[in-house]
Design an enzyme around this catalytic site. Sequence first.
Site, short mmCIF file in Angstrom:
data_model
loop_
_atom_site.label_atom_id
_atom_site.label_comp_id
_atom_site.label_asym_id
_atom_site.label_seq_id
_atom_site.Cartn_x
_atom_site.Cartn_y
_atom_site.Cartn_z
CB SER A 81 50.26 39.75 45.01
OG SER A 81 49.99 39.00 44.75
NE ARG A 82 46.82 46.49 48.84
CZ ARG A 82 46.09 47.17 49.00
NH1 ARG A 82 45.57 47.15 50.01
NH2 ARG A 82 45.38 47.53 47.83
CD GLU A 101 43.34 33.82 37.48
OE1 GLU A 101 43.90 34.49 36.51
OE2 GLU A 101 42.64 33.05 36.94
N GLY A 107 42.62 39.07 41.57
CA GLY A 107 43.02 40.52 41.69
C GLY A 107 44.54 40.34 42.22
CB CYS A 135 46.54 38.84 35.42
SG CYS A 135 45.72 37.78 34.63
#
Length: 558
Positions: free
Chosen positions: A287-288, A304, A285, A339
């Site tokens: 990056s944060r 990932e 999901g 993504c």
Amino acid sequence: MSRLLSRRAITSIARRSAGNWPSSSLFLASRGIHSSSPSFATVAAAEISGSRPAEVHNLVQGKWSASNSWNWIVDPLNGEQFIKVAEVQEADIEPFLESLSKCPKYGLHNPLRSQERYLMYGDISAKAASMLAQPEVSDFFTRLIQRVSPKSYKQALAEVIVSQKFLENFSGDQVRFLARSFAIPGNHLGQQSHGYRWPYGPVAIITPFNFPLEIPLLQLMGALYMGNKPILKVDSKVSIVMEQILRLLHECGLPREDADFINSDGITMNKFLLKANPQMTLFTGSSRVAEKLAADLKGRVKLEDAGFDWKVLGPDVQEVDYVAWVCDQDAYACSGQKCSAQSILFMHENWASSGLIPKMKDLAERRKLEDLTIGPVLTVTTESMREHIEKLLEIPGAKLLFGGEPLENHSIPKVYGALKPTAVFIPLHEILKDYNFELVTREIFGPFQIITDYKQVELQMVLDACERMHAHLTAAVVSNDPLFLQEVLGRSVNGTTYAGIRARTTGAPQNHWFGPAGDPRGAGIGTPEAIKLVWSCHREIIYDIGPLPHHWELPPPT
């Protein structure tokens, strides 16, 4: 003016996507099974609607259960509440904590214990692959994916096919081959070191909305193959898909106690993880969220995360129609909600007169809501995407190449996005400026891309831009020039990189590694290497059984 899509219109979208949605299956009882529904199914995809909503339950300690709290999911095509999810609150997580705690750190099976379970999972995979290959089952999951994560029938079907082939790949003895060990001779008689792939035991899996079947199923099965007990959390907007595939797996022999399935909001799941303290958590999901989990769980994660994925067109211009088509697919298939979607295109100056951009514009304009080749954006609103475009257009030399306008004649709710396929040109030298770079490389999880061009002498600037990006998931180097490929590939890092005139950025089939590189926490998916990396660790056992040397005597202290 937008108009409300009727249920008949929604059905028409799917029919035009696939050609043959059975009319007799329309809008019967919400939990009733249509005559053509698979035996395991508790829903019929064509019947899910505001007037006949579906339900999604939780699975814990081998039992399906409801909840005191229901979370309504909004139909992304017309705004109706059409699925209600039994959402677990913090006060209700105890059964899930207890279930995960029952799994020891050495797992449900390992190379030295309960080895028959490797064979059991080979059989489960074979049976599930066979079921998923049946046309009625494949069509069921394809349409169910379309209802919750709208994409064209072909794109949704591809997800089902990859999942089926993955299960086929790990049939028979292939699961136990994942646990292949090795032995090294020791220093003396009776000594030998053995390297084993060892499970973590209690683990967690958190996956996003955009691939509601492929990502969670492949990671779930990988965890189970290696001997772990996973708890699975899927984005509630699409969790109905995994609920149904779990029911299929149970019918194929999966022990119900081997995996738990939880529906909750992110805050509750975070608190669960902190209390459960799983040995490893796989997160796919943003990056944060990935960085927060890495800190909260003290690094016991595999990630990932999202990626700002790049494509470089080399100096050898050829197959322009094909390259334009791949660029369109990479940027706008699934409405850009991959993504691996093409986020930025670096175009060598030789392509300027090729007609590539006009061809891409024509291809983008073929996409329409009626066949879901463009559709709702589930994590970014139309307003926020347009605001981003306006900020980009303030950069000197920037221009809108095509798109930039909202979709018309639709009833997609405002909580979701609805944007025409969009491309913005920004000069390369402006992209590299510190005060522009963060804005330009912000990932927009929708039908949007940046396009720029470069001269041969500016290739270093392109490579500098790729080096500065913080996530390195997929990339493409579109060229058959071996020296150009060597230069770009040798000075980049993205984990899944396609190279050659047919190169793309999207595509996560079951036959090759898909995942980021450059991060020790990076997770892969699909292949034996990915499964072993993510779902097992190395354990070394040194057998030293003797005998002692003849006439052994106590040595002096050292």
